[in-house]
Scaffold this motif. Sequence first.
Motif, PDB file in Angstrom:
ATOM      1  N   TRP A 160       0.814  -1.224   0.000  1.00 26.69           N
ATOM      2  CA  TRP A 160       0.000   0.000   0.000  1.00 26.69           C
ATOM      3  C   TRP A 160       0.840   1.264   0.000  1.00 26.69           C
ATOM      4  CZ3 TRP A 160      -4.585  -0.309  -1.787  1.00 26.69           C
ATOM      5  CH2 TRP A 160      -5.318  -1.501  -1.636  1.00 26.69           C
ATOM      6  N   ALA A 161       2.025   1.187   0.606  1.00 28.83           N
ATOM      7  CA  ALA A 161       2.889   2.366   0.601  1.00 28.83           C
ATOM      8  C   ALA A 161       3.259   2.726  -0.837  1.00 28.83           C
ATOM      9  CB  ALA A 161       4.143   2.085   1.422  1.00 28.83           C
TER      10      ALA A 161
ATOM     11  N   VAL B  82      -8.712  10.873  -8.992  1.00 32.43           N
ATOM     12  CA  VAL B  82      -7.381  10.441  -8.555  1.00 32.43           C
ATOM     13  C   VAL B  82      -7.220  10.708  -7.053  1.00 32.43           C
ATOM     14  CG1 VAL B  82      -4.901  10.888  -8.773  1.00 32.43           C
ATOM     15  CG2 VAL B  82      -6.320  10.704 -10.825  1.00 32.43           C
ATOM     16  N   GLN B  83      -7.698  11.870  -6.602  1.00 28.53           N
ATOM     17  CA  GLN B  83      -7.606  12.180  -5.169  1.00 28.53           C
ATOM     18  C   GLN B  83      -8.403  11.193  -4.322  1.00 28.53           C
ATOM     19  OE1 GLN B  83      -8.402  16.390  -4.414  1.00 28.53           O
ATOM     20  NE2 GLN B  83      -7.605  16.848  -6.448  1.00 28.53           N
ATOM     21  N   LEU B  84      -9.555  10.798  -4.853  1.00 28.26           N
ATOM     22  CA  LEU B  84     -10.384   9.819  -4.132  1.00 28.26           C
ATOM     23  C   LEU B  84      -9.665   8.471  -4.042  1.00 28.26           C
ATOM     24  CD1 LEU B  84     -12.989   8.779  -2.853  1.00 28.26           C
ATOM     25  CD2 LEU B  84     -13.911   8.439  -5.156  1.00 28.26           C
ATOM     26  N   ASN B  85      -9.089   8.031  -5.155  1.00 26.17           N
ATOM     27  CA  ASN B  85      -8.374   6.752  -5.136  1.00 26.17           C
ATOM     28  C   ASN B  85      -7.184   6.800  -4.187  1.00 26.17           C
ATOM     29  OD1 ASN B  85     -10.079   5.456  -6.946  1.00 26.17           O
ATOM     30  ND2 ASN B  85      -8.941   6.178  -8.717  1.00 26.17           N
ATOM     31  N   ARG B  86      -6.543   7.971  -4.137  1.00 31.30           N
ATOM     32  CA  ARG B  86      -5.396   8.114  -3.243  1.00 31.30           C
ATOM     33  C   ARG B  86      -5.875   8.030  -1.788  1.00 31.30           C
ATOM     34  NH1 ARG B  86      -2.795  12.404  -0.884  1.00 31.30           N
ATOM     35  NH2 ARG B  86      -0.616  11.936  -0.352  1.00 31.30           N
ATOM     36  N   ALA B  87      -7.023   8.666  -1.508  1.00 29.62           N
ATOM     37  CA  ALA B  87      -7.575   8.611  -0.148  1.00 29.62           C
ATOM     38  C   ALA B  87      -7.898   7.161   0.233  1.00 29.62           C
ATOM     39  CB  ALA B  87      -8.819   9.490  -0.058  1.00 29.62           C
TER      40      ALA B  87
ATOM     41  N   ILE C  37      -4.699   5.454   1.074  1.00 30.86           N
ATOM     42  CA  ILE C  37      -4.217   5.902   2.394  1.00 30.86           C
ATOM     43  C   ILE C  37      -4.981   5.155   3.503  1.00 30.86           C
ATOM     44  CG2 ILE C  37      -4.202   7.879   3.998  1.00 30.86           C
ATOM     45  CD1 ILE C  37      -3.533   9.654   1.557  1.00 30.86           C
ATOM     46  N   GLY C  38      -6.288   4.971   3.282  1.00 30.86           N
ATOM     47  CA  GLY C  38      -7.106   4.218   4.232  1.00 30.86           C
ATOM     48  C   GLY C  38      -6.614   2.794   4.421  1.00 30.86           C
TER      49      GLY C  38
ATOM     50  N   GLY D 296      -7.719   7.614   6.229  1.00 36.64           N
ATOM     51  CA  GLY D 296      -8.418   7.610   4.942  1.00 36.64           C
ATOM     52  C   GLY D 296      -9.548   8.618   4.939  1.00 36.64           C
ATOM     53  N   LEU D 297     -10.283   8.639   6.042  1.00 33.99           N
ATOM     54  CA  LEU D 297     -11.416   9.563   6.149  1.00 33.99           C
ATOM     55  C   LEU D 297     -10.928  11.016   6.099  1.00 33.99           C
ATOM     56  CD1 LEU D 297     -14.488   9.630   6.545  1.00 33.99           C
ATOM     57  CD2 LEU D 297     -14.104   9.718   9.005  1.00 33.99           C
TER      58      LEU D 297
END
Lengths: 413, 118
Positions: free
Chosen positions: A308-309, A328-333, A336-337, A345-346
């Motif tokens: 995941w890193a 892309v920002q959503l997928n990154r979030a 991170i989750g 993630g939240l």
Amino acid sequence: MNEDVVAAVAAAHRRDWAQVLATTAQLTRDLDLAEECTQDAYAQALLVWPDSGVPARPGAWLTQVARNRARDVLRRESRFRRTLPLLVAEETVPGPEDGLVADDRLRLLFTCCHPALAREAQVALTLRLVCGLSTAEVARAFLVPESTMAARITRAKKKIATARIPYRVPSSDQLGERVGAVLQVVHLIYTTGHTAPSGPELIRPDLSGCAVDLARLLHLLMPTDAEVSALLALLLLNDARAAGRVGPDGRLRLLAEQDRSTWDTELIAEGAALLTDALRRGPPTRYAVEAAIAAVHAEARTWEETDWAEIVALYTVLQRMWPHSPVVQLNRAAAIGMRDGPRAGLDALTPLLREPALATYSYLSATHADFLRRLGDWPAAAVAYEEALTLTGNEVERAFLTDRLTEVRRHLP
Amino acid sequence: MAKYMLLIYGDATRWDAMSATERSALEAAHAAFREAAGARVLGGEELESAPSATTLRGGVTGDLITTDGPFLDTKEALGGFYLLEAADLDEVLALAALLPEVRAGHSGVEIRPVVFHG
């Protein structure tokens, strides 16, 4: 009707439609007439093959029949047709010195994706003419009424004729700037097939399969183009895992629950090799980074082994290349989750809840719901799952979200 | 072969504000375009600015009304045109890319096929 014949016609439709149409268009110089004759040839096959047997080369048989039919029509209407604008076709086949693959399907693809056509018209024409989908099927893929889609396709064909958009693969000096639009169309067709926006099935293999075929064709044309290799790698690395996304019970399997023995290791290896090649040829592009993310997933032997890193780092690169993409920002979030837990993630996702471009994007609500569920915030999770359900048209995804909602509601007073 | 009209649109205030050097660079670029297009250029002119236009149209009662100004009073004005003859749209696109208005930022070139009347 003989089932073998029906299967053979269906297979020939999938494999040969574009070639038959493209070769016929070369003769008719008229996409409508070529389409009509190609349809006739397939209807003829259904009538004739039960008696004559399936020919050794079905594509050649169909092309012959379609072209004969076209010749008949042209002879009958010769005077009338001379007054209509014709498709501008090449008289000569490019020689090997052009370094181009002389494939009629490519001609058709570049005509359909010409920059003088709007993106939605490019996609609709490619699906109808190159992939051979019916207008109804194309309309269903993009959630528009069939009459709207029919009008869109007719308008685009009319523009090809009146503006004289040429029926050819662009010359090498124009090819570079033209291929970008073609890649975007192919990518859009793939993603639409990867998770169908509506309907009973999660995946539309007619769409995703067509996109993979087209990406392979482009790679044959431009084997040293890094962007083409990267797109093909991306599609193969995703397609290799398609069989695991739905369980034997027809229900959605999240990546964590997928049976990884269903993944196609040959396709994964092919995709990874193409990606390596693309990265060696130049700085990473958008498709290369997306393919790299798909490769990290595809090459993890177990869910727990997923790096995941690395995935978060790749999304950070993608975000830098494409700063205005909230998806892309959503997928990154989401990544991170996975790396740092649902609270982190939240936190990464919360700013996106105010993003107007994502207001009707079901994956935002679904990801939000998942973080809240993992944090045990049952009332908020229930609201988010309800929201995701109102935004999702795909029945397999709806069944999954409904199960989660039921589970979350059990915790409510 | 087919005919195409190239309509050059742009911000007239920017055109009017051009310096003498910019003006001669523009003219040199058009000369280069004509040179490259050769016999494919059937005609072409630069137009006087939009305020010099006069528009004639019919009123509701059928009488003719003459008004001062262009048919469409927009910020982007028609500044000039070329009539070209070419084999297909790609040939026109390749030539039109040579026009300086394509890269000026405030202007652009609209390509319209001409109806063939046989």
